[in-house]
Enzyme design. Structure first.
Site, PDB file in Angstrom:
ATOM      1  N   ASP A  54       0.824  -1.205   0.000  1.00  0.00           N
ATOM      2  CA  ASP A  54       0.000   0.000   0.000  1.00  0.00           C
ATOM      3  C   ASP A  54       0.860   1.257   0.000  1.00  0.00           C
ATOM      4  OD1 ASP A  54      -1.939  -1.890   0.289  1.00  0.00           O
ATOM      5  OD2 ASP A  54      -2.951  -0.925   1.960  1.00  0.00           O
ATOM      6  N   CYS A  82       4.603  -0.745   8.722  1.00  0.00           N
ATOM      7  CA  CYS A  82       4.593   0.668   9.115  1.00  0.00           C
ATOM      8  C   CYS A  82       4.441   0.822  10.632  1.00  0.00           C
ATOM      9  CB  CYS A  82       3.481   1.401   8.399  1.00  0.00           C
ATOM     10  SG  CYS A  82       3.701   1.433   6.605  1.00  0.00           S
ATOM     11  N   GLU A 130      -7.037   3.595  -1.206  1.00  0.00           N
ATOM     12  CA  GLU A 130      -6.818   4.435  -0.034  1.00  0.00           C
ATOM     13  C   GLU A 130      -6.377   5.823  -0.489  1.00  0.00           C
ATOM     14  OE1 GLU A 130      -3.993   2.463   2.447  1.00  0.00           O
ATOM     15  OE2 GLU A 130      -5.403   0.910   3.063  1.00  0.00           O
ATOM     16  N   SER A 180      -5.966   5.183   4.338  1.00  0.00           N
ATOM     17  CA  SER A 180      -4.877   4.463   4.988  1.00  0.00           C
ATOM     18  C   SER A 180      -5.040   4.546   6.492  1.00  0.00           C
ATOM     19  CB  SER A 180      -3.540   5.089   4.573  1.00  0.00           C
ATOM     20  OG  SER A 180      -2.506   4.687   5.428  1.00  0.00           O
TER      21      SER A 180
END
Length: 575
Positions: free
Chosen positions: A102, A215, A465, A491
């Protein structure tokens, strides 16, 4: 069969001698009896022995790849899982499947494949484990759609299974402070607004992501790892250990041993994935201000587990659960910080003590959620997790909205905005790119309501997103004064007044597709409403004149997905 060597005779006989053979509930289809000699021959070509064939077969779905730092290290973790399976007297079989990053595809046409990948991952794991007659399964994953995809397959197959998270990345350092990928997306907007130099942007991008792992903040990956641990489908501590923590390999080995115990004890995923488990997951997600994507993913997993879960469950639990985590994107800390103080068990204990969790829910190690939480050392005096009697907000970090713009529902991350009402003119954009360009050239002003449509499950297709858009708004200082409304997604790193998953989506004639530039929209967060100041008669007239945009993809995986996918209000699952 006179004259044959004893080991050859052993191969040809039906496997009955080993106690472990009794746990071969499905793999005996592959290994037992003279007629399975061709299958055994192929298995022994890979170095397996007759002894290996007498043991349960356990699949290790390893989502390692070079396309994202979230997954680049997973081979190491999968190897430890296989070691644990062998120590538990099972025979492991590793295979791989796909990942779409992503963070890398964000803001591009490629982002349309992200949510599609969740279905492909689930289908591929199910296909291999079913086709190869596996008795058990361990999945090793680390990126946003990996985790729900793995869990959907686990719920479908309903064979003893354990989920293992690859762990989060450590924060980077920039100008004396911790930073994450969230800061880089927001810096793009700051640079466009002249609030950051090109040299600063370059320094930040070179230092924000110091190595392997997902992340760092409570974005979608860490939200889902947390939810899965609290649901009971991973071992205690799995969600918060960082990718580089020396304890990660040991935990992965224990996961391999755990799946073998599940086989022995007859524990299957749907024994764990009960309604109580999903309510526990929702409670932790809203208490921590987790990603809005958790709504889609938990509903999709619940569907595969045959548990009835709706948007109303999220709203009910969110209204009755305090927001108690000071974690990015709406706070100060990242997963590595939480890990130092006890990890997910820390917030679990807060919620358990307040009577907000079903503590008797079963987990993959055979213990209850309460037993696991209470057995984990925590640091009570720390800055990351508040007490429930002194929360950051009395209600949870996610809310479900309805109104004439979202009759089937929409989702908003309300952390820090629980009592706000926004009202302003609609700035309407057909898909993401023109909206991002308008923000970058300064065409969006305080008080505007940015509407991005035809980004839903069917309309995108793939429900992109919008981190590039939300990051640009925040970077330009508009994060609290401009609301964003879309039938797409956000996101987990997005924050601010961002309404997503608007249903019905524009592509199927939802009211968001009927908006015109300048229509006044009211976003009433305390009232859980989103409405356009348009009469029902006017909406009817507009609906009669409405025509959808032409589909951009008419062949291939995106076209197939658009044809099969359901509403975001149902988890955007394919049928």
């Amino acid at each position: 069969m006179a004259g044959q060597a004893p080991d050859e005779e052993a191969v040809l006989t039906t496997i009955t001698r080993s106690p472990r053979a009794l746990l071969k509930h499905r793999s005996r289809d592959i290994t037992d009896g003279p007629e399975r000699a061709p299958a055994r021959a192929m298995l022994m070509a890979m170095g397996l022995t007759p002894d290996d064939l007498e043991k349960p077969f356990v699949a290790v779905a390893n989502l390692a790849s070079d396309v994202t730092p979230c997954n680049v290290h997973l081979d190491r973790i999968a190897a430890a899982v296989k070691e644990g399976i062998r120590q538990g007297e099972g025979t492991p079989f590793q295979f791989g499947t796909i990942t779409v990053s992503d963070g890398i595809s964000m803001g591009t046409e490629g982002m349309k494949a992200s949510l599609v990948s969740r279905e492909v991952i689930a289908d591929s794991i199910e296909t291999v484990a079913f086709g190869e007659r596996m008795d058990g399964l361990v999945t090793v994953a680390g990126c946003d759609k990996n985790m729900p995809g793995c869990m959907m397959a686990i719920a479908r197959l309903n064979i003893p299974s354990v989920f293992v998270y690859g762990g989060s990345i450590l924060p980077g350092r920039f100008e004396g402070r911790d930073v994450s990928i969230q800061d880089v997306f927001e810096a793009v907007g700051a640079y466009a607004a002249g609030r950051m130099t090109r040299e600063q942007l370059t320094e930040l991008e070179c230092n924000a992501c110091p190595g392997e792992g997902s992340c760092a903040g409570l974005f979608t990956a860490n939200t889902m790892s947390t939810a899965i641990e609290v649901m009971g489908m991973s071992l205690p501590g799995d969600a918060s250990l960082t990718a580089v923590d020396p304890g990660k390999n040991d935990e992965a080995r224990r996961a391999g041993e755990a799946v073998m115990r599940m086989l022995e004890e007859g524990i299957r995923p749907r024994d764990i994935l009960t309604r109580q488990a999903f309510e526990n997951a929702i409670t932790v997600v809203v208490a921590m201000g987790g990603s809005t994507n958790a709504v889609l993913h938990l509903m999709a997993i619940a569907r595969e587990a045959e548990v009835d879960l709706t948007l109303e469950d999220f709203d009910r639990i969110g209204r009755n659960t305090p927001y108690i985590a000071d974690m990015k994107p709406g706070g100060r800390y990242v997963m590595a910080d939480l890990s130092r103080y006890g990890g997910v068990a820390l917030i679990g204990k807060r919620l358990l003590d307040a009577g907000l969790l079903h503590g008797d829910a079963l987990t993959v190690n055979g213990k209850t959620l309460a037993e696991n939480i209470n057995a984990t050392p925590i640091v009570d005096d720390q800055p990351v997790i508040y007490h429930t009697d002194n929360p950051r907000s009395p209600t949870g970090g996610l809310a479900i909205l309805r109104g004439n713009l979202a009759p089937d529902g929409a989702v908003i991350k309300v952390a820090g905005h629980q009592e706000r009402v926004y009202e302003g003119p609609a700035r309407v954009f057909e898909q993401e790119e023109p909206a991002f360009q308008a923000i970058q050239r300064g065409a969006i002003k305080a008080g505007d309501i940015v509407v991005i449509r035809y980004e839903g499950p069917k309309g995108g297709p793939g429900m992109r997103e919008m981190l590039a858009v939300t990051g640009a708004l925040i970077g330009q200082g508009l994060g609290d004064s401009v609301a964003l409304v879309t039938d797409g997604r956000f996101s987990g790193a997005s924050h601010g007044p961002m309404v997503g998953h608007v249903a019905p989506e524009a592509m199927v004639g939802g009211p968001i597709g009927l908006l015109r530039e300048g229509d006044i929209i009211t976003l009433d967060i305390p009232g859980r409403r989103i409405d356009a100041r348009i009469s029902e008669e006017e909406l009817t007239d507009r609906r009669a004149a409405w025509r959808p945009i032409e589909p951009k993809y008419t062949t291939g995986v995106l076209a197939k997905y658009a044809k099969l996918v359901s509403s975001a209000a149902e988890g955007a699952v394919t049928r």
